[in-house]
Design a protein around this motif. Sequence first.
Motif, PDB file in Angstrom:
ATOM      1  N   MET A 255       0.825  -1.196   0.000  1.00  7.63           N
ATOM      2  CA  MET A 255       0.000   0.000   0.000  1.00  7.63           C
ATOM      3  C   MET A 255       0.868   1.259   0.000  1.00  7.63           C
ATOM      4  SD  MET A 255      -3.111   1.246   0.021  1.00  7.63           S
ATOM      5  CE  MET A 255      -4.422   0.370   0.801  1.00  7.63           C
ATOM      6  N   ASN A 256       1.999   1.233   0.742  1.00  3.08           N
ATOM      7  CA  ASN A 256       2.866   2.407   0.773  1.00  3.08           C
ATOM      8  C   ASN A 256       3.426   2.741  -0.598  1.00  3.08           C
ATOM      9  OD1 ASN A 256       2.533   3.093   3.433  1.00  3.08           O
ATOM     10  ND2 ASN A 256       4.387   2.096   4.131  1.00  3.08           N
ATOM     11  N   ASP A 257       3.681   1.730  -1.427  1.00  2.00           N
ATOM     12  CA  ASP A 257       4.175   1.990  -2.783  1.00  2.00           C
ATOM     13  C   ASP A 257       3.139   2.757  -3.597  1.00  2.00           C
ATOM     14  OD1 ASP A 257       6.619   0.788  -2.349  1.00  2.00           O
ATOM     15  OD2 ASP A 257       5.984  -1.142  -3.188  1.00  2.00           O
ATOM     16  N   ILE A 258       1.879   2.395  -3.445  1.00  2.00           N
ATOM     17  CA  ILE A 258       0.797   3.076  -4.162  1.00  2.00           C
ATOM     18  C   ILE A 258       0.714   4.526  -3.703  1.00  2.00           C
ATOM     19  CG2 ILE A 258      -1.702   3.164  -4.514  1.00  2.00           C
ATOM     20  CD1 ILE A 258      -1.647   0.058  -4.160  1.00  2.00           C
ATOM     21  N   ILE A 259       0.770   4.732  -2.400  1.00  2.00           N
ATOM     22  CA  ILE A 259       0.691   6.087  -1.849  1.00  2.00           C
ATOM     23  C   ILE A 259       1.900   6.902  -2.299  1.00  2.00           C
ATOM     24  CG2 ILE A 259       0.705   7.451   0.274  1.00  2.00           C
ATOM     25  CD1 ILE A 259      -0.840   5.041   1.557  1.00  2.00           C
ATOM     26  N   ARG A 260       3.083   6.295  -2.273  1.00  2.00           N
ATOM     27  CA  ARG A 260       4.297   7.001  -2.684  1.00  2.00           C
ATOM     28  C   ARG A 260       4.205   7.449  -4.139  1.00  2.00           C
ATOM     29  NH1 ARG A 260       8.235   3.735  -3.973  1.00  2.00           N
ATOM     30  NH2 ARG A 260       8.032   2.496  -2.086  1.00  2.00           N
ATOM     31  N   ARG A 261       3.752   6.541  -5.013  1.00  2.00           N
ATOM     32  CA  ARG A 261       3.608   6.903  -6.434  1.00  2.00           C
ATOM     33  C   ARG A 261       2.587   8.023  -6.608  1.00  2.00           C
ATOM     34  NH1 ARG A 261       4.133   1.220  -7.308  1.00  2.00           N
ATOM     35  NH2 ARG A 261       1.884   1.031  -7.346  1.00  2.00           N
ATOM     36  N   ARG A 262       1.472   7.928  -5.891  1.00  2.00           N
ATOM     37  CA  ARG A 262       0.436   8.959  -6.008  1.00  2.00           C
ATOM     38  C   ARG A 262       0.950  10.303  -5.490  1.00  2.00           C
ATOM     39  NH1 ARG A 262      -4.940   8.845  -6.698  1.00  2.00           N
ATOM     40  NH2 ARG A 262      -4.287   7.294  -8.193  1.00  2.00           N
ATOM     41  N   ALA A 263       1.660  10.300  -4.359  1.00  2.00           N
ATOM     42  CA  ALA A 263       2.208  11.543  -3.805  1.00  2.00           C
ATOM     43  C   ALA A 263       3.179  12.179  -4.809  1.00  2.00           C
ATOM     44  CB  ALA A 263       2.899  11.274  -2.470  1.00  2.00           C
ATOM     45  N   TYR A 264       3.988  11.353  -5.453  1.00  4.11           N
ATOM     46  CA  TYR A 264       4.937  11.867  -6.444  1.00  4.11           C
ATOM     47  C   TYR A 264       4.198  12.486  -7.627  1.00  4.11           C
ATOM     48  CZ  TYR A 264       8.872  12.111  -9.651  1.00  4.11           C
ATOM     49  OH  TYR A 264       9.822  12.553 -10.528  1.00  4.11           O
ATOM     50  N   GLU A 265       3.141  11.817  -8.089  1.00  2.00           N
ATOM     51  CA  GLU A 265       2.343  12.355  -9.193  1.00  2.00           C
ATOM     52  C   GLU A 265       1.729  13.700  -8.812  1.00  2.00           C
ATOM     53  OE1 GLU A 265      -0.515   9.307  -9.954  1.00  2.00           O
ATOM     54  OE2 GLU A 265       0.941   7.957 -10.861  1.00  2.00           O
ATOM     55  N   LEU A 266       1.209  13.789  -7.603  1.00  2.00           N
ATOM     56  CA  LEU A 266       0.606  15.039  -7.134  1.00  2.00           C
ATOM     57  C   LEU A 266       1.665  16.143  -7.052  1.00  2.00           C
ATOM     58  CD1 LEU A 266      -1.679  13.663  -4.278  1.00  2.00           C
ATOM     59  CD2 LEU A 266      -2.369  14.337  -6.587  1.00  2.00           C
ATOM     60  N   TRP A 267       2.834  15.797  -6.527  1.00  2.00           N
ATOM     61  CA  TRP A 267       3.929  16.750  -6.395  1.00  2.00           C
ATOM     62  C   TRP A 267       4.376  17.261  -7.763  1.00  2.00           C
ATOM     63  CZ3 TRP A 267       9.220  15.808  -7.694  1.00  2.00           C
ATOM     64  CH2 TRP A 267      10.111  16.797  -7.250  1.00  2.00           C
ATOM     65  N   GLU A 268       4.528  16.327  -8.708  1.00  2.00           N
ATOM     66  CA  GLU A 268       4.910  16.721 -10.064  1.00  2.00           C
ATOM     67  C   GLU A 268       3.850  17.631 -10.683  1.00  2.00           C
ATOM     68  OE1 GLU A 268       5.594  13.030 -12.224  1.00  2.00           O
ATOM     69  OE2 GLU A 268       7.649  13.713 -12.519  1.00  2.00           O
ATOM     70  N   GLY A 269       2.589  17.264 -10.511  1.00  2.00           N
ATOM     71  CA  GLY A 269       1.491  18.041 -11.074  1.00  2.00           C
ATOM     72  C   GLY A 269       1.382  19.440 -10.493  1.00  2.00           C
ATOM     73  N   ALA A 270       1.888  19.615  -9.284  1.00  2.00           N
ATOM     74  CA  ALA A 270       1.834  20.923  -8.626  1.00  2.00           C
ATOM     75  C   ALA A 270       3.064  21.763  -8.942  1.00  2.00           C
ATOM     76  CB  ALA A 270       1.700  20.736  -7.117  1.00  2.00           C
ATOM     77  N   GLY A 271       3.978  21.239  -9.750  1.00  2.00           N
ATOM     78  CA  GLY A 271       5.138  22.007 -10.144  1.00  2.00           C
ATOM     79  C   GLY A 271       6.345  21.856  -9.243  1.00  2.00           C
ATOM     80  N   HIS A 272       6.427  20.745  -8.521  1.00  2.00           N
ATOM     81  CA  HIS A 272       7.584  20.423  -7.678  1.00  2.00           C
ATOM     82  C   HIS A 272       7.828  21.408  -6.534  1.00  2.00           C
ATOM     83  CE1 HIS A 272       8.559  18.907 -11.835  1.00  2.00           C
ATOM     84  NE2 HIS A 272       8.536  17.779 -11.138  1.00  2.00           N
ATOM     85  N   PRO A 273       6.816  21.810  -5.803  1.00  2.00           N
ATOM     86  CA  PRO A 273       7.057  22.748  -4.694  1.00  2.00           C
ATOM     87  C   PRO A 273       7.895  22.086  -3.599  1.00  2.00           C
ATOM     88  CG  PRO A 273       4.834  21.896  -4.565  1.00  2.00           C
ATOM     89  CD  PRO A 273       5.428  21.393  -5.865  1.00  2.00           C
TER      90      PRO A 273
END
Length: 82
Positions: free
Chosen positions: A1-19
């Motif tokens: 489950m942590n792998d799924i969350i990690r991938r999703r968090a990375y996608e969100l971070w990338e989509g927000a412009g790497h803040p």
Amino acid sequence: MNDIIRRRAYELWEGAGHPSDLDLDFWLAAERLVALEESSRNQPRTKATLGQDASEAPLSETKQGARDTLVPSASPARGAAS
């Protein structure tokens, strides 16, 4: 489950412009989104939703609508002078 969350968090971070300095915010947002997706998968399908998957639903009915309220906005780094 942590792998799924990690991938999703990375996608969100990338989509927000790497803040910077928002790693915990993105992790928590990803946890909420993954939990929402899991609960929606476990919901029994109703007559109204049979034959309709998320890709066919209008944007307001997909996880994108939920994502807008769950994902931290890209704001200036914490502690930065205004």
